[in-house]
Design a protein around this motif. Structure first.
Motif, PDB file in Angstrom:
ATOM      1  N   GLU A  22       0.803  -1.144   0.103  1.00 31.56           N
ATOM      2  CA  GLU A  22      -0.188   0.047   0.010  1.00 31.56           C
ATOM      3  C   GLU A  22       0.905   1.313   0.100  1.00 31.56           C
ATOM      4  OE1 GLU A  22      -3.575  -0.083   0.150  1.00 31.56           O
ATOM      5  OE2 GLU A  22      -3.489  -2.604   0.304  1.00 31.56           O
ATOM      6  N   ILE A  24       0.612   5.723  -0.451  1.00 36.39           N
ATOM      7  CA  ILE A  24      -0.318   6.743  -0.451  1.00 36.39           C
ATOM      8  C   ILE A  24       0.437   8.088  -1.449  1.00 36.39           C
ATOM      9  CG2 ILE A  24      -1.378   8.789   0.886  1.00 36.39           C
ATOM     10  CD1 ILE A  24      -1.638   6.716   3.148  1.00 36.39           C
ATOM     11  N   ASN A  46      -0.860  -0.987  -4.449  1.00 38.70           N
ATOM     12  CA  ASN A  46      -2.491  -0.624  -4.204  1.00 38.70           C
ATOM     13  C   ASN A  46      -2.167   1.192  -3.903  1.00 38.70           C
ATOM     14  OD1 ASN A  46      -3.702  -2.905  -4.889  1.00 38.70           O
ATOM     15  ND2 ASN A  46      -3.012  -3.596  -2.576  1.00 38.70           N
ATOM     16  N   THR A  48      -3.279   4.564  -2.954  1.00 37.48           N
ATOM     17  CA  THR A  48      -4.374   5.644  -2.420  1.00 37.48           C
ATOM     18  C   THR A  48      -3.937   6.984  -2.974  1.00 37.48           C
ATOM     19  OG1 THR A  48      -4.896   4.190  -0.695  1.00 37.48           O
ATOM     20  CG2 THR A  48      -5.489   6.509  -0.633  1.00 37.48           C
ATOM     21  N   ALA A  65      -5.276   4.730  -9.307  1.00 41.69           N
ATOM     22  CA  ALA A  65      -5.592   4.905  -7.831  1.00 41.69           C
ATOM     23  C   ALA A  65      -6.670   4.000  -7.522  1.00 41.69           C
ATOM     24  CB  ALA A  65      -5.983   6.412  -7.602  1.00 41.69           C
ATOM     25  N   LYS A  66      -6.337   3.282  -6.507  1.00 41.26           N
ATOM     26  CA  LYS A  66      -7.616   2.134  -5.924  1.00 41.26           C
ATOM     27  C   LYS A  66      -8.427   2.941  -5.004  1.00 41.26           C
ATOM     28  CE  LYS A  66      -5.519  -1.404  -7.997  1.00 41.26           C
ATOM     29  NZ  LYS A  66      -5.208  -0.986  -9.250  1.00 41.26           N
ATOM     30  N   LYS A  67      -8.024   3.784  -4.361  1.00 42.01           N
ATOM     31  CA  LYS A  67      -8.736   4.687  -3.337  1.00 42.01           C
ATOM     32  C   LYS A  67      -8.550   6.141  -3.495  1.00 42.01           C
ATOM     33  CE  LYS A  67      -8.006   1.029   0.337  1.00 42.01           C
ATOM     34  NZ  LYS A  67      -7.338   0.887   1.470  1.00 42.01           N
TER      35      LYS A  67
END
Length: 186
Positions: A22, A24, A46, A48, A65-67
């Motif tokens: 993950e 960001i 993944n 964000t 972007a996944k989130k």
């Protein structure tokens, strides 16, 4: 953006020994942020994406972007001396500098003494992202540089847009470095 992506890969391979899943990306709607989202997505992370431009959510999803985290505009923080210094004890610097270093230079570290720029040059985007020019005090910058030197770092790079714009502070800082006999290069 590319350097950021490679830094994550280097961090996981050299420092952690495990894959990061993950990540960001702040400022994801901007030019550098968008490229970072794309590259990190291609590397299999993944992602964000953090943006204060909610209308860019679909675009950010379309580039990987996944989130999405939508933030609101915040007042700029102007008391830079009120911010804590980085907790550099969290990084194993001998191991980090053995393989990576700052911007590919081993035993090097970055310091930021200011935010923004007092000028409004038409070709530069800094004035759009930081509306004012804020400075840390000479003592604050010196204390951080001294702390870094005590870690064995031999080269420090100021990553400010224009660190030396205020000549009085610039001269006072380097006089402190000379008087303290710090063995670092800039």
């Amino acid at each position: 953006a590319l350097q950021c992506s490679f830094a994550i890969k280097a961090r996981e391979e050299l420092l952690l020994g495990e894959k990061v899943k993950e990540v960001i990306v702040t400022g994801a709607s901007g030019g550098v942020g968008s490229i970072a989202v794309m590259i990190l997505n291609k590397f299999g992370y993944n992602v964000t994406a953090v943006t204060r431009t909610a209308s860019n959510s679909e675009y950010l999803k379309s580039i990987g972007a996944k989130k999405i985290i939508n933030t609101k505009s915040r007042k700029q923080f102007n008391n830079l001396d009120g911010l804590p210094l980085y907790d550099r004890s969290l990084v194993d610097y001998p191991k980090y500098n053995e393989s990576i270093g700052h911007a590919g230079v081993k035993y090097s570290m970055a310091v930021q003494a200011t935010r923004g720029c007092p000028y409004r040059c038409f070709y530069c985007d800094v004035y759009k992202t930081t509306l004012h020019h804020f400075r840390r005090s000479v003592d604050s910058v010196f204390d951080e540089v001294k702390e870094i030197a005590e870690l064995g770092i031999k080269r420090i790079e100021f990553i400010d847009d224009i660190f030396n714009v205020k000549a009085k502070d610039f001269v006072a800082f380097f006089n402190k470095v000379i008087q303290s006999n710090l063995k670092v290069k800039f």
